[in-house]
Design a protein around this motif. Structure first.
Motif, PDB file in Angstrom:
ATOM      1  N   VAL A  53      -3.534   4.199   2.886  1.00  0.00           N
ATOM      2  CA  VAL A  53      -3.897   3.936   1.493  1.00  0.00           C
ATOM      3  C   VAL A  53      -3.378   5.045   0.577  1.00  0.00           C
ATOM      4  N   LEU A  54      -3.510   6.289   0.998  1.00  0.00           N
ATOM      5  CA  LEU A  54      -3.054   7.397   0.160  1.00  0.00           C
ATOM      6  C   LEU A  54      -1.558   7.323  -0.110  1.00  0.00           C
ATOM      7  N   GLU A  55      -0.790   6.884   0.874  1.00  0.00           N
ATOM      8  CA  GLU A  55       0.669   6.836   0.710  1.00  0.00           C
ATOM      9  C   GLU A  55       1.122   5.776  -0.292  1.00  0.00           C
ATOM     10  N   LYS A  56       0.200   4.945  -0.761  1.00  0.00           N
ATOM     11  CA  LYS A  56       0.544   3.977  -1.798  1.00  0.00           C
ATOM     12  C   LYS A  56       0.572   4.616  -3.180  1.00  0.00           C
ATOM     13  N   LYS A  57      -0.045   5.796  -3.287  1.00  0.00           N
ATOM     14  CA  LYS A  57      -0.089   6.465  -4.582  1.00  0.00           C
ATOM     15  C   LYS A  57       0.370   7.922  -4.517  1.00  0.00           C
ATOM     16  N   PHE A  58       0.412   8.448  -3.299  1.00  0.00           N
ATOM     17  CA  PHE A  58       0.810   9.839  -3.090  1.00  0.00           C
ATOM     18  C   PHE A  58       1.911   9.896  -2.032  1.00  0.00           C
ATOM     19  N   TYR A  59       2.617  11.000  -2.011  1.00  0.00           N
ATOM     20  CA  TYR A  59       3.590  11.170  -0.936  1.00  0.00           C
ATOM     21  C   TYR A  59       3.146  12.312  -0.021  1.00  0.00           C
TER      22      TYR A  59
END
Length: 220
Positions: free
Chosen positions: A196-202
């Protein structure tokens, strides 16, 4: 257990005058030994609590069972001594004076404090690792069991096992996220936190400790 129940069998069927007190003693101690193990195992089907450290108190019943059974076996003291020494020899290989640490929370928290910035948001996963985390992070938070998750939240640390896309809403103003993950295969085997985090963060970097993974994410 084979030894203890063999003693019970001998007492029950081979003594002309049954020793009821001895029989019930073995039964009661056996229940003391087996009931916690079976109970913890059943509970672990819902929550992962079937760990050796939670079963240490049953060892008292185990030692009583072995000693009582040896004492009641109708054999010569020489043979009893031999059985006792045999049990000791069988236990020697499992003795570990310096057991390995399953989770290096001390090292992980030390590194976390080094890399954390003031405005970072931290996600601690899974939820029941909050006490182990807070013990090394802040002893004052650790001593307050009931308020522990709330006080961690006040420090910018969210205790959460899984993430859903809707959770990204509370990350709108967050520029950097640190995740601290442990026991992931128990509660979040698909690693929804990272997904989920990788959808908004790298993903920036990660630090691996025994049983614990620290990861850093920044807004893309």
């Amino acid at each position: 257990l084979i030894l203890c129940w063999s003693a019970l069998y001998i007492l029950k069927w081979h003594y002309k005058q049954s020793d009821d007190k001895s029989i019930w003693t073995i039964v009661i101690i056996s229940i003391w030994f087996l009931f916690p193990i079976i109970s913890d195992y059943l509970i672990s089907q819902f929550k992962p609590v079937f760990l050796f450290r939670y079963l240490l108190y049953t060892s008292i019943a185990f030692y009583l069972l072995v000693g009582f059974a040896l004492d009641k076996l109708p054999i010569r003291i020489m043979y009893k001594t031999f059985l006792f020494l045999l049990l000791i020899i069988l236990l020697i290989p499992i003795i570990n004076i310096n057991p390995p640490k399953n989770e290096d929370w001390k090292g992980a928290i030390q590194k976390y404090k080094e890399i954390r910035r003031q405005d970072d948001l931290t996600i601690l996963s899974v939820w029941y690792t909050n006490l182990a985390f807070s013990y090394y992070y802040d002893r004052k938070i650790f001593t307050d069991f009931k308020g522990d998750p709330d006080k961690l939240r006040e420090s910018g640390i969210i205790v959460k096992s899984k993430l859903e896309e809707s959770d990204l809403n509370f990350l709108n103003t967050t520029k950097r996220v640190i995740t601290i993950q442990s026991h992931q295969m128990d509660d979040d085997p698909k690693n929804s936190v990272k997904t989920v985090l990788e959808k908004k963060f790298y993903f920036v970097n990660s630090f691996q400790f025994d049983g614990i993974l620290l990861s850093v994410f920044e807004k893309s």
